[in-house]
Design a protein around this motif. Structure first.
Motif, PDB file in Angstrom:
ATOM      1  N   ASP A 246       0.813  -1.212   0.000  1.00  0.00           N
ATOM      2  CA  ASP A 246       0.000   0.000   0.000  1.00  0.00           C
ATOM      3  C   ASP A 246       0.850   1.267   0.000  1.00  0.00           C
ATOM      4  OD1 ASP A 246      -2.482  -1.197  -0.057  1.00  0.00           O
ATOM      5  OD2 ASP A 246      -2.555  -1.445   2.118  1.00  0.00           O
ATOM      6  N   PHE A 247       2.168   1.124   0.139  1.00  0.00           N
ATOM      7  CA  PHE A 247       3.020   2.301   0.291  1.00  0.00           C
ATOM      8  C   PHE A 247       4.203   2.351  -0.662  1.00  0.00           C
ATOM      9  CE2 PHE A 247       0.653   2.180   4.174  1.00  0.00           C
ATOM     10  CZ  PHE A 247       0.500   3.499   4.540  1.00  0.00           C
ATOM     11  N   TYR A 248       4.547   1.218  -1.278  1.00  0.00           N
ATOM     12  CA  TYR A 248       5.737   1.194  -2.127  1.00  0.00           C
ATOM     13  C   TYR A 248       5.446   0.527  -3.462  1.00  0.00           C
ATOM     14  CZ  TYR A 248       7.957   2.359   2.270  1.00  0.00           C
ATOM     15  OH  TYR A 248       8.281   2.968   3.445  1.00  0.00           O
ATOM     16  N   SER A 249       6.083   1.045  -4.508  1.00  0.00           N
ATOM     17  CA  SER A 249       5.929   0.470  -5.840  1.00  0.00           C
ATOM     18  C   SER A 249       7.027  -0.536  -6.139  1.00  0.00           C
ATOM     19  CB  SER A 249       5.958   1.581  -6.902  1.00  0.00           C
ATOM     20  OG  SER A 249       7.213   2.250  -6.900  1.00  0.00           O
ATOM     21  N   THR A 250       8.050  -0.575  -5.302  1.00  0.00           N
ATOM     22  CA  THR A 250       9.166  -1.503  -5.457  1.00  0.00           C
ATOM     23  C   THR A 250       9.375  -2.240  -4.146  1.00  0.00           C
ATOM     24  OG1 THR A 250      10.218  -0.023  -7.054  1.00  0.00           O
ATOM     25  CG2 THR A 250      11.598  -1.713  -6.066  1.00  0.00           C
ATOM     26  N   LEU A 251       9.133  -3.543  -4.154  1.00  0.00           N
ATOM     27  CA  LEU A 251       9.228  -4.320  -2.916  1.00  0.00           C
ATOM     28  C   LEU A 251      10.485  -5.168  -2.847  1.00  0.00           C
ATOM     29  CD1 LEU A 251       5.534  -5.585  -2.540  1.00  0.00           C
ATOM     30  CD2 LEU A 251       6.597  -3.536  -1.567  1.00  0.00           C
ATOM     31  N   GLU A 252      11.109  -5.443  -4.020  1.00  0.00           N
ATOM     32  CA  GLU A 252      12.258  -6.338  -4.009  1.00  0.00           C
ATOM     33  C   GLU A 252      13.462  -5.736  -3.296  1.00  0.00           C
ATOM     34  OE1 GLU A 252      11.886  -4.185  -7.921  1.00  0.00           O
ATOM     35  OE2 GLU A 252      10.621  -5.499  -6.731  1.00  0.00           O
ATOM     36  N   ARG A 253      13.501  -4.405  -3.162  1.00  0.00           N
ATOM     37  CA  ARG A 253      14.616  -3.766  -2.457  1.00  0.00           C
ATOM     38  C   ARG A 253      14.348  -3.623  -0.962  1.00  0.00           C
ATOM     39  NH1 ARG A 253      16.502   1.569  -5.402  1.00  0.00           N
ATOM     40  NH2 ARG A 253      17.991   1.429  -3.679  1.00  0.00           N
ATOM     41  N   ILE A 254      13.165  -4.037  -0.543  1.00  0.00           N
ATOM     42  CA  ILE A 254      12.820  -3.966   0.875  1.00  0.00           C
ATOM     43  C   ILE A 254      12.943  -5.368   1.462  1.00  0.00           C
ATOM     44  CG2 ILE A 254      11.045  -3.372   2.556  1.00  0.00           C
ATOM     45  CD1 ILE A 254       9.844  -1.496   0.482  1.00  0.00           C
ATOM     46  N   ASN A 255      13.988  -5.594   2.195  1.00  0.00           N
ATOM     47  CA  ASN A 255      14.243  -6.897   2.798  1.00  0.00           C
ATOM     48  C   ASN A 255      14.252  -6.744   4.315  1.00  0.00           C
ATOM     49  OD1 ASN A 255      15.047  -9.411   3.573  1.00  0.00           O
ATOM     50  ND2 ASN A 255      16.927  -9.441   2.376  1.00  0.00           N
ATOM     51  N   LEU A 256      13.232  -7.294   4.946  1.00  0.00           N
ATOM     52  CA  LEU A 256      13.119  -7.190   6.402  1.00  0.00           C
ATOM     53  C   LEU A 256      13.452  -8.506   7.107  1.00  0.00           C
ATOM     54  CD1 LEU A 256       9.837  -5.067   6.629  1.00  0.00           C
ATOM     55  CD2 LEU A 256      12.194  -4.275   6.655  1.00  0.00           C
ATOM     56  N   ASN A 257      14.039  -9.463   6.367  1.00  0.00           N
ATOM     57  CA  ASN A 257      14.390 -10.736   6.991  1.00  0.00           C
ATOM     58  C   ASN A 257      15.422 -10.554   8.093  1.00  0.00           C
ATOM     59  OD1 ASN A 257      12.674 -12.300   5.444  1.00  0.00           O
ATOM     60  ND2 ASN A 257      14.182 -12.624   3.830  1.00  0.00           N
ATOM     61  N   TRP A 258      16.270  -9.513   7.957  1.00  0.00           N
ATOM     62  CA  TRP A 258      17.297  -9.280   8.980  1.00  0.00           C
ATOM     63  C   TRP A 258      16.661  -8.998  10.331  1.00  0.00           C
ATOM     64  CZ3 TRP A 258      17.436  -4.385  11.242  1.00  0.00           C
ATOM     65  CH2 TRP A 258      16.700  -3.391  10.583  1.00  0.00           C
ATOM     66  N   LEU A 259      15.480  -8.356  10.337  1.00  0.00           N
ATOM     67  CA  LEU A 259      14.774  -8.130  11.600  1.00  0.00           C
ATOM     68  C   LEU A 259      14.299  -9.438  12.211  1.00  0.00           C
ATOM     69  CD1 LEU A 259      12.660  -4.918  10.917  1.00  0.00           C
ATOM     70  CD2 LEU A 259      14.396  -5.221  12.666  1.00  0.00           C
ATOM     71  N   LYS A 260      13.813 -10.330  11.342  1.00  0.00           N
ATOM     72  CA  LYS A 260      13.361 -11.634  11.835  1.00  0.00           C
ATOM     73  C   LYS A 260      14.529 -12.416  12.430  1.00  0.00           C
ATOM     74  CE  LYS A 260      12.457 -14.805   8.834  1.00  0.00           C
ATOM     75  NZ  LYS A 260      11.805 -15.561   7.727  1.00  0.00           N
ATOM     76  N   TYR A 261      15.684 -12.367  11.763  1.00  0.00           N
ATOM     77  CA  TYR A 261      16.851 -13.090  12.270  1.00  0.00           C
ATOM     78  C   TYR A 261      17.340 -12.492  13.593  1.00  0.00           C
ATOM     79  CZ  TYR A 261      16.945 -14.920   7.514  1.00  0.00           C
ATOM     80  OH  TYR A 261      16.608 -15.519   6.324  1.00  0.00           O
ATOM     81  N   ILE A 262      17.275 -11.170  13.707  1.00  0.00           N
ATOM     82  CA  ILE A 262      17.680 -10.540  14.964  1.00  0.00           C
ATOM     83  C   ILE A 262      16.754 -10.966  16.097  1.00  0.00           C
ATOM     84  CG2 ILE A 262      17.700  -8.307  16.177  1.00  0.00           C
ATOM     85  CD1 ILE A 262      19.068  -7.090  13.806  1.00  0.00           C
ATOM     86  N   LEU A 263      15.451 -11.021  15.812  1.00  0.00           N
ATOM     87  CA  LEU A 263      14.494 -11.431  16.842  1.00  0.00           C
ATOM     88  C   LEU A 263      14.724 -12.884  17.260  1.00  0.00           C
ATOM     89  CD1 LEU A 263      11.211  -9.767  15.519  1.00  0.00           C
ATOM     90  CD2 LEU A 263      12.578  -9.068  17.481  1.00  0.00           C
TER      91      LEU A 263
END
Length: 266
Positions: A61-78
């Motif tokens: 709903d906010f970005y036209s490009t999602l492939e450059r948004i990688n939030l897996n690092w947050l999951k690994y930190i958690l």
């Protein structure tokens, strides 16, 4: 808070190895106080996973490009924080109950690890410039979706204005175009623009922008001026920045691969 309430009923609290102890050495009470200290971090980590999942669901709903948004690092930190928490609890237990580790050394080790985690969070956050360089209002998206706001005359006008702007100015050629950028170009709030796209046009920002990019690719594939371009080169000229994403979206929009479309039109 539990500790402060209970401490009111005691005349003195002594400190042993920098940790507070009640003077009557009530072991059951001490064990009771350690329960919330052990449970609260686990609850926070669970809420972090929940918040991360919701955040990822709202990205289209906010970005036209999602492939450059990688939030897996947050999951690994958690996940690593869970392991770290278990290690810290075990180390503190060995230090305070059996004096297996010197408490001062343990505190320094824990502090160093926490500092390393903070460094990792800052480093990976700065790499996600497409998100953190913008002041987004993603948290408002859920409420907007839950409540369907009636379409009024102003939203219709804004919808027409948006479509005209997309056709004339072609902002979708910017590969990092976001809802924040587009709302700034139109001089409207992100909530207004998001409402128009989601309710008036019945789509997400991600699909809305990329549909224009697909149409741009189709027009250029039919234009002899772009015959010397490769299909991928045309895709990049049209606002895409990933081959896999381009192929996927193009097939979803047209039912054909880019190569099939080019051969069919020729």
């Amino acid at each position: 808070m539990v500790f402060l309430v209970i401490s009111v009923f005691y005349q003195e609290i002594i400190f042993k190895n920098n940790l507070p102890y009640f003077t009557d050495k009530n072991e059951s009470l001490l064990n009771l106080l350690t329960i919330p200290m052990a449970v609260i971090p686990v609850i926070y980590i669970a809420f972090c996973f929940r918040a991360l999942k919701k955040h990822k669901e709202m990205l289209p709903d906010f970005y036209s490009t999602l492939e450059r948004i990688n939030l897996n690092w947050l999951k690994y930190i958690l996940l690593s924080l869970i392991v770290l928490f278990i290690i810290i609890v075990g180390t503190l237990s060995l230090s305070t109950r059996w004096n297996y580790f010197p408490l001062n050394s343990t505190s320094k080790i824990i502090g160093s690890i926490q500092g390393f985690y903070l460094l990792c969070i800052v480093f990976f956050s700065l790499r996600q410039s497409i998100i953190y360089n913008q002041n987004t209002g993603i948290k408002d998206s859920r409420k907007k979706k839950d409540e369907v706001i009636p379409v009024d005359e102003r939203s219709k006008i804004l919808s027409e204005r948006l479509l005209d702007y997309m056709r004339i100015e072609k902002p979708y050629l910017d590969e990092e175009l976001s809802l924040i950028k587009l709302s700034s170009l139109l001089n409207v709030s992100t909530n207004q623009l998001s409402q128009v796209i989601n309710q008036n046009l019945n789509t997400t920002f991600y699909k809305f922008i990329n549909s224009y990019r697909v149409e741009e690719v189709k027009q250029k594939l039919k234009n002899i001026e772009f015959d010397h371009y490769s299909i991928l080169g045309i895709a990049f000229e049209s606002g895409f920045n990933s081959k896999s994403t381009f192929n996927k979206i193009f097939k979803e929009e047209t039912g054909m691969t880019p190569s099939q479309f080019k051969n069919y039109k020729s």
